[in-house]
Design a protein around this motif. Structure first.
Motif, mmCIF file in Angstrom:
data_model
loop_
_atom_site.group_PDB
_atom_site.id
_atom_site.type_symbol
_atom_site.label_atom_id
_atom_site.label_comp_id
_atom_site.label_asym_id
_atom_site.label_seq_id
_atom_site.Cartn_x
_atom_site.Cartn_y
_atom_site.Cartn_z
ATOM 1 N N ASN A 5 -6.243 -13.933 21.975
ATOM 2 C CA ASN A 5 -7.392 -13.379 22.670
ATOM 3 C C ASN A 5 -8.638 -14.185 22.337
ATOM 4 N N ARG A 9 -12.681 -11.997 26.096
ATOM 5 C CA ARG A 9 -11.785 -11.243 26.982
ATOM 6 C C ARG A 9 -10.420 -11.109 26.318
ATOM 7 N N TRP A 10 -9.566 -10.311 26.918
ATOM 8 C CA TRP A 10 -8.199 -10.176 26.449
ATOM 9 C C TRP A 10 -7.387 -11.329 27.000
ATOM 10 N N SER A 14 -1.906 -10.129 25.717
ATOM 11 C CA SER A 14 -2.468 -8.780 25.591
ATOM 12 C C SER A 14 -2.523 -8.089 26.950
ATOM 13 N N GLN A 15 -2.921 -8.829 27.975
ATOM 14 C CA GLN A 15 -2.979 -8.248 29.320
ATOM 15 C C GLN A 15 -1.580 -7.835 29.791
ATOM 16 N N HIS A 18 -0.443 -4.777 27.903
ATOM 17 C CA HIS A 18 -1.233 -3.621 28.347
ATOM 18 C C HIS A 18 -0.687 -3.073 29.658
ATOM 19 N N TRP A 19 -0.520 -3.947 30.651
ATOM 20 C CA TRP A 19 -0.114 -3.484 31.981
ATOM 21 C C TRP A 19 1.350 -3.069 32.025
ATOM 22 N N MET A 178 -9.726 -7.190 31.034
ATOM 23 C CA MET A 178 -8.299 -6.863 30.914
ATOM 24 C C MET A 178 -7.527 -7.268 32.168
ATOM 25 N N LEU A 179 -8.205 -7.871 33.121
ATOM 26 C CA LEU A 179 -7.548 -8.315 34.353
ATOM 27 C C LEU A 179 -7.287 -9.816 34.297
ATOM 28 N N PRO A 180 -6.192 -10.256 34.915
ATOM 29 C CA PRO A 180 -5.928 -11.702 34.953
ATOM 30 C C PRO A 180 -7.046 -12.441 35.681
#
Length: 190
Positions: A5, A9-10, A14-15, A18-19, A178-180
């Motif tokens: 990270n 941002r993540w 991690s993203q 998370h998703w 947290m979004l690509p």
């Protein structure tokens, strides 16, 4: 490009974790809510087994995510974030992790204490029993499983509401982190 990270941002690992956890939570919750409407007969055991296997997968992914977070770190709070908001966010994240671990563990404990059928992860890996059969413990575990679910629903609702509040009203980068995507937007750390 590092998978860790960055400070603003993540990162992609991690993203992804998370998703994946979000998708699994939705699937496990949906199936769990439908279980009460199913007959407790051999024809519906596969649905119970799917719920349990997805729950165990969720437990594994949560452990991976927590380990990755310790290894890869977390982004800094956005500049200008009040200290109280950062503390609430940290507390909410800690509680979310606790619930994401407690839910499958309480289900596994129920399954173990119930003592009816062996727990097999996707029909392949036989999972060890956490305890010997004990009906009182089974009732306590299933009750805890149900209550923990509603606590998790409240925490997820607060988490999503906070992300949307930041995105829609404050128009900062909280959700976008947290979004690509690599592009910087208004509110991102320069």
């Amino acid at each position: 490009m590092s998978l860790k990270n960055p400070g603003d941002r993540w990162g992609p690992v991690s993203q992804l974790l998370h998703w994946l956890i979000v998708l699994l939570l939705v699937a496990v919750a949906t199936i769990g809510l439908l279980l009460d409407s199913l007959p407790r007969s051999p024809s519906s055991f596969w649905v119970y087994d799917l719920h349990k296997s997805l729950g165990l997968t969720l437990l594994l992914l949560a452990a991976l995510r927590l380990g990755w977070r310790w290894f890869a770190g977390a982004p800094r709070p956005l500049p200008g974030t009040p200290r109280w908001q950062a503390r609430i966010a940290s507390t909410t994240h800690a509680l979310l992790y606790a619930m994401i671990f407690a839910m499958p563990l309480s289900g596994w404990l129920y399954d173990s204490a119930n003592g009816l059928r062996p727990l097999r992860w996707f029909g392949v890996v036989r999972m060890p029993k956490l305890t010997s059969p004990d009906q009182d413990l089974a009732e306590l575990a299933i009750s805890a499983h149900e209550w923990l679910f509603w606590v998790l629903v409240l925490l997820v609702t607060a988490h999503v509401a906070a992300a949307l509040y930041h995105h829609v009203f404050l128009q900062d980068a909280t959700l976008r982190r947290m979004l690509p995507g690599r592009g910087r937007t208004s509110g991102d750390v320069p």
